[in-house]
Enzyme design. Structure first.
Site, mmCIF file in Angstrom:
data_model
loop_
_atom_site.group_PDB
_atom_site.id
_atom_site.type_symbol
_atom_site.label_atom_id
_atom_site.label_comp_id
_atom_site.label_asym_id
_atom_site.label_seq_id
_atom_site.Cartn_x
_atom_site.Cartn_y
_atom_site.Cartn_z
ATOM 1 C CB ILE A 65 7.633 6.883 14.602
ATOM 2 C CG1 ILE A 65 8.878 6.001 14.468
ATOM 3 C CG2 ILE A 65 7.338 7.615 13.299
ATOM 4 C CD1 ILE A 65 10.144 6.705 14.039
ATOM 5 C CG ASP B 218 2.983 1.685 9.726
ATOM 6 O OD1 ASP B 218 2.780 2.609 10.528
ATOM 7 O OD2 ASP B 218 2.922 1.834 8.487
ATOM 8 N NE ARG C 49 0.326 10.481 10.421
ATOM 9 C CZ ARG C 49 -0.055 9.435 9.696
ATOM 10 N NH1 ARG C 49 -1.273 8.985 9.790
ATOM 11 N NH2 ARG C 49 0.785 8.833 8.866
ATOM 12 C CB CYS D 293 -4.166 6.376 11.254
ATOM 13 S SG CYS D 293 -4.777 4.901 10.434
ATOM 14 N NE ARG E 115 0.688 12.359 7.011
ATOM 15 C CZ ARG E 115 0.885 13.503 7.635
ATOM 16 N NH1 ARG E 115 -0.123 14.163 8.163
ATOM 17 N NH2 ARG E 115 2.079 14.003 7.738
ATOM 18 N NE ARG F 228 -7.049 4.438 5.627
ATOM 19 C CZ ARG F 228 -6.188 4.799 6.569
ATOM 20 N NH1 ARG F 228 -6.597 4.912 7.808
ATOM 21 N NH2 ARG F 228 -4.938 5.060 6.296
ATOM 22 C CE LYS G 64 -1.881 1.702 4.038
ATOM 23 N NZ LYS G 64 -1.585 3.143 4.208
ATOM 24 C CG ASN G 65 2.359 2.722 3.572
ATOM 25 O OD1 ASN G 65 1.179 2.972 3.348
ATOM 26 N ND2 ASN G 65 2.848 2.603 4.797
HETATM 27 C C1 UD1 Z 1 4.572 6.935 6.466
HETATM 28 C C2 UD1 Z 1 3.682 5.737 6.317
HETATM 29 C C3 UD1 Z 1 3.154 5.307 7.677
HETATM 30 C C4 UD1 Z 1 4.298 5.067 8.630
HETATM 31 C C5 UD1 Z 1 5.217 6.277 8.669
HETATM 32 C C6 UD1 Z 1 6.480 6.067 9.504
HETATM 33 C C7 UD1 Z 1 2.654 6.000 4.153
HETATM 34 C C8 UD1 Z 1 1.394 6.230 3.392
HETATM 35 N N1 UD1 Z 1 2.560 6.083 5.481
HETATM 36 O O1 UD1 Z 1 3.771 7.982 7.010
HETATM 37 O O2 UD1 Z 1 2.404 4.115 7.497
HETATM 38 O O3 UD1 Z 1 3.775 4.868 9.917
HETATM 39 O O4 UD1 Z 1 5.650 6.615 7.339
HETATM 40 O O5 UD1 Z 1 7.167 4.959 9.047
HETATM 41 O O6 UD1 Z 1 3.696 5.686 3.589
HETATM 42 N N2 UD1 Z 1 6.685 14.681 10.850
HETATM 43 C C9 UD1 Z 1 6.805 16.017 11.157
HETATM 44 N N3 UD1 Z 1 6.677 16.917 10.135
HETATM 45 C C10 UD1 Z 1 6.453 16.547 8.846
HETATM 46 C C11 UD1 Z 1 6.340 15.176 8.553
HETATM 47 C C12 UD1 Z 1 6.458 14.245 9.579
HETATM 48 O O7 UD1 Z 1 6.995 16.402 12.292
HETATM 49 O O8 UD1 Z 1 6.343 17.418 7.979
HETATM 50 C C13 UD1 Z 1 6.782 13.683 11.938
HETATM 51 C C14 UD1 Z 1 5.442 12.933 12.118
HETATM 52 O O9 UD1 Z 1 4.560 13.660 12.928
HETATM 53 C C15 UD1 Z 1 5.901 11.648 12.754
HETATM 54 C C16 UD1 Z 1 7.243 11.388 12.071
HETATM 55 O O10 UD1 Z 1 7.674 12.662 11.561
HETATM 56 O O11 UD1 Z 1 6.101 11.856 14.129
HETATM 57 C C17 UD1 Z 1 7.202 10.345 10.982
HETATM 58 O O12 UD1 Z 1 6.357 10.782 9.943
HETATM 59 P P1 UD1 Z 1 6.577 10.377 8.427
HETATM 60 O O13 UD1 Z 1 7.824 9.561 8.256
HETATM 61 O O14 UD1 Z 1 6.427 11.614 7.603
HETATM 62 O O15 UD1 Z 1 5.341 9.436 8.181
HETATM 63 P P2 UD1 Z 1 4.277 9.483 7.013
HETATM 64 O O16 UD1 Z 1 4.958 9.779 5.709
HETATM 65 O O17 UD1 Z 1 3.126 10.314 7.429
#
Ligand code: UD1
Length: 417
Positions: free
Chosen positions: A327, A305, A121, A116, A92, A397, A22-23
């Site tokens: 995370i 995850d 986030r 989620c 997301r 999902r 999915k991701n």
């Molecule tokens: C992706 C995955 C999700 C997984 C996550 C971490 C997808 C669709 N989703 O989510 O399943 O749990 O990676 O492996 O691929 N953060 C900030 N600012 C930002 C962006 C992120 O502070 O602009 C923080 C987030 O709040 C979180 C951490 O960084 O605490 C990790 O987020 P991120 O790696 O961006 O996860 P996603 O891309 O949302």
């Protein structure tokens, strides 16, 4: 609302072909708009989030169809660079269309994404990276507007290896003049998959899988056929289900390297694990041991995850497991539900301590989020009597035919919808 009825106590036996990722699929679906030619994506799971991405593509004026696990996109007719709130809030990953639209149109208008509820986030890292490439972005009350911008290559140093921010930066950098270097990039297999697909489209991208990624745009655009990598979190979930319920399960079509940390802890818990390049066999007598300490971390660390699902696996394990979630700030939402089954879990800030109990009893639970819901299914497989999980569509999902695949392994599980 869906009801998942599970009668625990059955061993899992047999083989299971694990779904495509999915991701990896979601950012590649967004990337398809960078190449106004025919794009064929294979091994795409049939999931609500994939449907949502296809609806976004159609809204933008693209042709986008899914037949089984194959998706065909033609973005030649893309005629719009804004995404309405109803489509953005479905998941997301809709935020990855921001980088893709800016690359294709030089502008974009969208709102903050859904997904989620795992904590705040924010998308500050995404916006900062795109701004460094020259995107002229304003954010107002959750509305994001990128005015027509000319992108130029830049050196982007990410303070944290955000998966989504890395993906957005790669996509936008494909349309920037000159070279971009992303330092401190996320190293997840899904980033490598995005790079490989962009390369087949004709983009020059290198370094994915390390912490430095170089992008220098498209040489010439080519129509593409690209196969999605296996879903490492779904693979880890089935491995955990077999470990917790006990049994002998062969997972096929997987890349064991991608979820080696999950397999490591299952081995520590007492399971036999035999892997080759494309399959993993898990044998468990269902009597597990606590694994001591474990901490989630960006790849190649233990994936956040997989944390709720591994937690569910260890509820009956002899001894203690102490988890530190680094995370997401709100990733223990499954805990109060798992306690209803009789689990002994205490949470203090980002730490959760599981003390194994002799048995769990079925109960009525409510799925809180995608992986939390999957954790409840795994726990239900090991509980005595019936567990009923009430789910507002979180689990489907992320998991394709979860109930059917588990039933094929011998689980007593019925999804009522
Ligand atoms: C992706 C995955 C999700 C997984 C996550 C971490 C997808 C669709 N989703 O989510 O399943 O749990 O990676 O492996 O691929 N953060 C900030 N600012 C930002 C962006 C992120 O502070 O602009 C923080 C987030 O709040 C979180 C951490 O960084 O605490 C990790 O987020 P991120 O790696 O961006 O996860 P996603 O891309 O949302």
């Amino acid at each position: 609302m869906e009801l998942w009825h599970i009668r625990g106590g059955r061993r899992l036996e047999g083989s299971c072909v694990v779904q495509g990722s999915k991701n990896a699929s979601l950012p590649i679906l967004a990337a398809s708009i960078l190449c106004p030619l025919r794009c064929e994506l294979l091994n795409v799971p049939q999931l609500r989030d994939v449907d949502a991405a296809l609806r976004i593509l159609r809204h933008l004026g693209c042709r986008a169809e899914q037949h089984g696990n194959s998706v065909y996109i033609d973005s030649t007719g893309l005629s719009c660079c804004s995404i309405p709130h109803e489509l953005m809030e479905e998941m997301r990953s809709s935020v990855i269309f921001m980088g893709a639209l800016i690359a294709r149109c030089g502008e974009a208008r969208l709102s903050l994404p859904g997904g989620c509820q795992l904590g705040r986030r924010p998308i500050d890292l995404h916006l900062a990276a795109l701004r460094q490439l020259g995107a002229n972005i304003e954010e107002n009350n959750g509305e994001i507007h990128c005015r027509p911008s000319t992108l130029r290559g830049a050196e982007i140093a990410l303070p944290f290896p955000s998966v989504g921010a890395t993906e957005n930066a790669i996509l936008a950098a494909c349309a920037a003049a000159g070279e971009t270097r992303i330092l401190g990039a996320a190293r997840e297999p899904e980033i490598v998959a995005l790079q490989d697909c962009l390369r087949s489209m004709g983009a020059e991208v290198g370094g994915a899988g390390s912490d430095t990624i170089r992008i220098s745009g498209f040489r010439r655009r080519k129509s593409v056929s690209c196969r999605m990598i296996p879903d490492r979190i779904a693979a880890g979930t089935f491995a955990c289900a077999a470990a917790a319920a006990g049994g002998d399960v062969l997972l096929r079509g997987v890349d064991p390297k991608h979820f080696s940390t999950v397999l490591y802890f299952l081995n520590q818990a007492g399971c036999d694990i035999i892997s080759d390049t494309r399959s993993v066999r898990i044998r468990s007598d269902g009597r597990l041991r606590g694994v001591g300490e474990l901490e989630t971390a960006p790849y190649p660390g233990f994936p956040t995850d997989a944390q709720p699902v591994l937690m569910a696996t260890l509820l009956r394990a002899a001894g203690r497991t102490e988890i530190t979630e680094t995370i997401f700030e709100n990733r223990y939402r499954q805990v109060p539900e798992l306690r209803r089954l009789g689990a002994d879990i205490t949470v203090d800030g980002n730490k959760a301590v599981i003390c194994g109990v002799a048995s769990l009893r079925g109960a009525a639970l409510t799925a809180t989020d995608l992986r939390g819901g999957a954790a409840m299914v795994v726990a239900g497989l090991t509980a005595e009597g019936e567990t009923v999980i009430c789910d507002d569509g979180h689990i489907t999902r992320g998991y394709e035919q979860f109930d059917r695949r588990l039933r094929a392994l011998g689980a007593d599980i019925v999804r009522e919808y």
